[in-house]
Every structure is written in C-alpha cells, then in structure tokens.
Design a protein around this motif. Structure first.
Motif, short mmCIF file in Angstrom:
data_model
loop_
_atom_site.label_atom_id
_atom_site.label_comp_id
_atom_site.label_asym_id
_atom_site.label_seq_id
_atom_site.Cartn_x
_atom_site.Cartn_y
_atom_site.Cartn_z
N PHE A 81 0.84 -1.20 0.00
CA PHE A 81 0.00 0.00 0.00
C PHE A 81 0.88 1.25 0.00
CE2 PHE A 81 -1.73 3.53 2.36
CZ PHE A 81 -2.92 3.76 1.70
N GLU A 82 0.51 2.22 -0.84
CA GLU A 82 1.37 3.39 -1.04
C GLU A 82 0.53 4.65 -1.22
OE1 GLU A 82 4.43 5.84 -1.50
OE2 GLU A 82 4.71 3.71 -1.05
N GLY A 83 0.86 5.69 -0.47
CA GLY A 83 0.14 6.94 -0.56
C GLY A 83 0.18 7.56 -1.94
N ASN A 84 1.29 7.36 -2.66
CA ASN A 84 1.40 7.90 -4.01
C ASN A 84 0.39 7.25 -4.95
OD1 ASN A 84 3.34 7.72 -6.86
ND2 ASN A 84 3.02 9.70 -5.88
N ALA A 85 0.24 5.94 -4.84
CA ALA A 85 -0.75 5.23 -5.66
C ALA A 85 -2.17 5.63 -5.25
CB ALA A 85 -0.56 3.73 -5.51
N LEU B 109 -1.63 14.15 -14.34
CA LEU B 109 -1.78 12.82 -13.75
C LEU B 109 -0.48 12.02 -13.84
CD1 LEU B 109 -5.34 11.74 -14.97
CD2 LEU B 109 -4.65 12.50 -12.68
N ASN B 110 0.19 12.10 -14.97
CA ASN B 110 1.42 11.34 -15.13
C ASN B 110 2.54 11.91 -14.26
OD1 ASN B 110 3.24 9.44 -16.07
ND2 ASN B 110 2.81 9.82 -18.22
N THR B 111 2.54 13.22 -14.07
CA THR B 111 3.59 13.85 -13.27
C THR B 111 3.57 13.36 -11.82
OG1 THR B 111 3.61 15.83 -14.65
CG2 THR B 111 4.46 16.07 -12.42
N ILE B 112 2.39 13.09 -11.25
CA ILE B 112 2.33 12.70 -9.84
C ILE B 112 2.64 11.22 -9.60
CG2 ILE B 112 0.67 14.52 -9.32
CD1 ILE B 112 -1.48 12.30 -9.08
N VAL B 113 2.79 10.44 -10.67
CA VAL B 113 3.12 9.01 -10.51
C VAL B 113 4.63 8.87 -10.46
CG1 VAL B 113 2.87 6.69 -11.43
CG2 VAL B 113 0.98 8.32 -11.65
N LYS B 114 5.18 8.80 -9.24
CA LYS B 114 6.63 8.74 -9.08
C LYS B 114 7.20 7.39 -9.49
CE LYS B 114 8.33 10.51 -5.27
NZ LYS B 114 8.52 10.82 -3.82
N TYR B 115 6.38 6.35 -9.40
CA TYR B 115 6.86 4.99 -9.68
C TYR B 115 5.93 4.34 -10.70
CZ TYR B 115 8.73 6.30 -5.14
OH TYR B 115 9.32 7.00 -4.11
N PRO B 116 6.23 4.47 -11.99
CA PRO B 116 5.32 3.97 -13.03
C PRO B 116 5.39 2.45 -13.21
CG PRO B 116 7.26 4.92 -14.05
CD PRO B 116 7.40 5.16 -12.57
N VAL B 117 5.25 1.71 -12.10
CA VAL B 117 5.30 0.25 -12.15
C VAL B 117 4.18 -0.34 -11.30
CG1 VAL B 117 7.80 0.16 -12.52
CG2 VAL B 117 6.92 0.12 -10.18
N THR B 118 3.80 -1.57 -11.61
CA THR B 118 2.81 -2.30 -10.81
C THR B 118 3.48 -2.88 -9.58
OG1 THR B 118 3.15 -4.49 -11.79
CG2 THR B 118 1.70 -2.96 -12.99
N SER B 119 2.68 -3.43 -8.69
CA SER B 119 3.22 -4.05 -7.48
C SER B 119 4.05 -5.29 -7.79
CB SER B 119 2.09 -4.41 -6.51
OG SER B 119 1.15 -5.26 -7.13
N LEU B 120 3.87 -5.86 -8.98
CA LEU B 120 4.64 -7.05 -9.37
C LEU B 120 6.02 -6.67 -9.89
CD1 LEU B 120 1.89 -9.14 -11.22
CD2 LEU B 120 2.65 -9.32 -8.83
N SER C 232 16.73 -1.85 -6.87
CA SER C 232 17.10 -1.49 -8.24
C SER C 232 17.84 -0.15 -8.25
CB SER C 232 15.84 -1.39 -9.11
OG SER C 232 16.14 -0.86 -10.38
N ARG C 233 18.77 0.00 -9.18
CA ARG C 233 19.45 1.29 -9.32
C ARG C 233 18.53 2.34 -9.93
NH1 ARG C 233 21.50 2.29 -14.59
NH2 ARG C 233 23.16 3.61 -13.77
N ASP C 234 17.45 1.88 -10.53
CA ASP C 234 16.49 2.80 -11.14
C ASP C 234 15.39 3.12 -10.13
OD1 ASP C 234 14.70 4.22 -12.71
OD2 ASP C 234 14.99 2.94 -14.47
N ILE C 235 15.33 4.39 -9.69
CA ILE C 235 14.40 4.76 -8.62
C ILE C 235 12.94 4.59 -9.00
CG2 ILE C 235 15.97 6.37 -7.47
CD1 ILE C 235 14.67 8.64 -8.94
N LYS C 236 12.63 4.52 -10.28
CA LYS C 236 11.23 4.41 -10.67
C LYS C 236 10.62 3.07 -10.25
CE LYS C 236 11.46 2.26 -15.26
NZ LYS C 236 11.22 2.42 -16.70
N ARG C 237 11.47 2.10 -9.84
CA ARG C 237 10.98 0.77 -9.47
C ARG C 237 10.95 0.56 -7.96
NH1 ARG C 237 13.68 -4.03 -12.50
NH2 ARG C 237 11.86 -5.02 -11.54
N HIS C 238 11.23 1.58 -7.18
CA HIS C 238 11.39 1.38 -5.74
C HIS C 238 10.07 1.17 -5.00
CE1 HIS C 238 15.69 3.27 -5.44
NE2 HIS C 238 15.63 2.18 -6.19
#
Length: 474
Positions: free
Chosen positions: A162-166, A191-202, A208-214
């Motif tokens: 569970f994540e406040g950003n989502a 809408l796209n700007t506020i999504v810090k992590y453009p990945v699903t929970s899976l 990861s070195r890529d912060i978008k997956r954290h």
C-alpha cells in the motif's frame, strides 16, 4: 519523449485534447486543474493531516497542507529555472515559451496533490496499513476461503505494498466525485507527473538502481486509466520528466522543513546542527566556490549578534533554511539540465541531486531528522498510539466490507452501520467499477473501499471515530 505530447491536455472524461473555444474563460487547461484542486474537499483535508508531528497544537508546525503548498512553490520555481535554461541554451528546438509556462502550471498543481492520498498520521499511517494486510489477509475468510487465497497475486501485492502515491492517483482519477466517477478529471500531463513509480506491485524492486521501481505507482484497479495516461503522454514505462522535478521539490521541502520544525520543537539545537555540518564539510571536500552550509550558519549567527537579535540561534537556523533551499533549487536545476537527454530518453535512473555535494547535504539532513526526531521516544509513543487507532479502524471496516454487496448473505447489524459511515461517493465508485467483475475483483475493490475511507480521514477525525467506536469518550 517530446514536450508537445508530455504536456497533453487530454482528460479522462472528454477523451480528447482540449482546445481553446474562444469563450471568455482564458485560463489554460492546466490553470483549470489548479482551480479544481484548491476547491476540493480532499485538498482542504490536508490541513489536518500529519507531516511530522501528529495532532500538534502549535500554529507553526507544518501539516500536509502547508507542506504541499511549499512543494508547489518549489516545483514551480524549478520549472521556471529549468524551462528558461532549455530556452536559453537551445537544448530542445521544439521547446517554446508557452511550454515553459505550461510546465510551471503543471508542477504547481502536482505539488498541491502529490500527498493528497496519504492516510492519517503521516508515513507511519502507510506503514501501519501495509503491516495490517500482511498480518491479517491470510487469516480473514470469505465464504470459507482465506482472502489471500481468493485474490490474485497482483491484488495481494497491491495491499502488501500500500502506497500513498498510488492512493493519490486513485483519489484524483476515481474517488473525488465531481460530475461522475472519473474523479477530478485532471489533464493527463498532470496525472502522469504525480506518478513517481510507473510500475505495478509485481514490478517493484527496492534495490534497483532505477528509482522508478522502488515503490508501487498505481493499483491493479487503476491500471487501465494509468496505461491510457502514459500512452497519451508518450512516457510508455518511463518516468514523466516533470516527475523528477516534483520529487526534487518534495525532497527540498520536507528535508529542510523537518530540521526547522525539529529546531522549533527542541529536538535539534543550533550547536548540534552546526557541528554535524562541520563534520560533513571535513569529510567531503567541495569546490571552492560551492555553498558552505556550516560557514553560512555561523555567518548568520554572527549577523544576528551584530543586530542584537533576541534569539540569534533561531535567527540563524531559520534564515539558514532559506539559504539552503535556494542552493538546493540551483542544484536540482543543474541536475535536470545536465542530464536532459537521458531524462527525455527515459534512461536516467537517479534523482536530480545524484553525485553532487547537495546529495551529501540532503543525506545529512534526512539522517539528522531521523536520529534526533523520528527515532525518539516522543515520536515512538505517538506512533504506538496511532498504530492502535489505525489497526482498530482496519479491523472494523475491513471486516465490514468483506461481506458488503454479497447477494448470498446479509451484513450483520454492526457491519451495516459501519458501512453506512463510508462516503456515498466512494460506495458509488465501488459499484460503478465493480460492474461485470469477477468475485475476486469485487472482493479486492471492497478492500480498497475500506482503505479509501480510512485514507480520506484527517488525523482528528480518525482519533475521534476511534474514540467513539470504542466508547472512550462521550
């Protein structure tokens, strides 16, 4: 990625790019977003949600609302700096003056809503909800089967992470009832700007070195609208470039504000701050022309003495915070513009402070706040009390919604009353999106219905409801 597509004015309800209709309303689409946000009840509720110190009586200490206003201000300033740099140095021939204005407006709006989905009691509230699902999902049953057995892997992982950003993305796209069940109906660029992590929970990988997956960026329930947004804006799996700027603004705001609030509350002294800054400067050499935080703090203290200020330590710390914020804005501007091509190609994996002296300073401020504030008995006592309230509310409302909308059995007397407390808008959204879904999907949406309600609570309301339900006060 290109700015024309990244700054898409398309909205969920219209399904097309908005164009000027020549009427008297001269606002841009992004300025319209701004007015939708500040007029919303969800935004107003941020005035009674925790930033660091829950249920604090002081008028000075920051709330989620004042924090969001600060992030909005820093984000817009960064947008102005970065937009002007792109124009001046011709980094992108297609970038226009109007685009600079648009990114400033998008960032200003994004700052206002980046925390709008957070539950009561700050980040600890998020932790408490995650832990509740991990501890209870396998113990609860629906028609003789455990919930974790009924739900799909992605549904379970959504709840465990569970994540406040989502939740923010979910709130503004579905839960805020304006005209229909499409939320605030904001522009896709925002809408796209506020999504810090453009990945699903899976796809989460905290190492990861890529912060978008954290962390989790959007729930399975909201994946369809997110895919439409990323297709329209052309990000397609990458972070929106403006997300890096929003994240930098958020980091600047909370890391400097936490120190200022900690100083005012007596957790961090002038001497402690000065000593730690000196140690950092000794350990990490920096260019001669670089901003020297310890020296600046001492200089401001001396100025206060020369001016015969009543409290020179307070003068020094508060003015130092302002100087540091300016320095960090400059560093974030450099971080974006010096990595412009990688960011626009979707290959830049770090934040905007990576590899700079500002990164060392940000780390120090965060570590100092953790050691002197968040890891203290005072805060721990608050968090233990908060966890009792969150856990109780989760117990009661999750227990009630499991059997909600079940044609085979009626809710019990108490559960019916508990479900009646939940916002009619949220229940309307549930029924709208549950149409034609499988039993597992409906169950998953009901669990989200309970977290939607709890996340929408202010700190004071959560405490008051807990006290009422446990007959603690009358």
């Amino acid at each position: 990625m290109n700015w024309e597509q990244l700054l898409s004015t398309q909205r969920y309800r219209t399904g097309k790019i908005a164009k000027s209709n020549g009427k008297s309303d001269l606002r841009s689409e992004f300025e319209k977003d701004y007015h939708r946000i500040i007029g919303s009840a969800s935004f107003r509720r941020l005035q009674d949600k925790t930033q660091v110190f829950p249920l604090d009586k002081s008028d000075f200490i920051r709330t989620r609302l004042t924090h969001s206003l600060e992030v909005s201000s820093f984000a817009k300033s960064l947008g102005q700096n970065i937009g002007e740099n792109i124009l001046t140095y011709k980094k992108d021939p297609s970038f226009t003056v109007q685009m600079k204005e648009d990114i400033c407006n998008v960032l200003q709006c994004a700052g206002l809503i980046h925390d709008i989905g957070n539950p009561p009691f700050g980040h600890f509230g998020e932790d408490a909800i995650r832990e509740w699902f991990r501890d209870h999902l396998h113990t609860l049953e629906y028609h003789g089967r455990s919930l974790d057995e009924i739900l799909t892997l992605q549904m379970r992982e959504d709840l465990y992470h569970f994540e406040g950003n989502a939740q923010a993305f979910r709130l503004v796209t579905k839960l805020h009832y304006l005209v229909d069940d499409r939320g605030m109906n904001l522009t896709y660029a925002l809408l796209n700007t506020i999504v810090k992590y453009p990945v699903t929970s899976l796809d989460i990988d905290s190492k990861s070195r890529d912060i978008k997956r954290h962390k989790l960026g959007f729930y399975h329930a909201d994946e369809e609208i997110f895919r439409e947004v990323e297709t329209a804006t052309g990000t397609n799996g990458s972070r929106h470039p403006l997300t890096f700027i929003l994240e930098a603004a958020d980091d600047i705001a909370y890391k400097t504000a936490d120190i200022e609030d900690a100083f005012v509350k007596g957790f961090v002294s002038y001497a402690k701050l000065y000593r730690e800054l000196q140690e950092m400067e000794t350990l990490y050499a920096q260019p001669r022309s670089s901003f020297r935080p310890a020296a600046k703090l001492k200089e401001l203290y001396g100025r206060a003495e020369d001016m015969h200020v009543e409290d020179p330590e307070e003068y020094a710390v508060k003015n130092w915070i302002v100087r540091v914020q300016g320095f960090l804005i400059n560093c974030a501007t450099y971080g974006f513009t010096s990595n412009y091509d990688a960011i626009m190609n979707g290959t830049y994996p770090y934040d905007l402070f990576h590899g700079t002296f500002a990164e060392r300073l940000m780390d120090l401020l965060g570590d100092l706040a953790f050691r002197e504030v968040f890891a203290t008995e005072t805060i721990y006592r608050m968090e233990v009390s908060e966890s009792v309230m969150i856990n109780y509310l989760m117990d009661r409302f999750i227990g009630a919604v499991i059997g909600y909308d079940d044609k085979e059995q009626e809710l019990g007397t108490i559960d019916r009353r508990l479900v009646s407390f939940i916002s009619s808008n949220y229940k309307r959204s549930y029924h709208f999106h549950a149409q034609g879904k499988s039993e597992a999907e409906k169950l998953y949406l009901r669990l989200l219905l309970a977290t939607d309600y709890i996340c929408g609570m202010t700190d004071s309301y959560a405490r008051r409801l807990y006290q009422e339900l446990t007959a603690s006060v009358y």
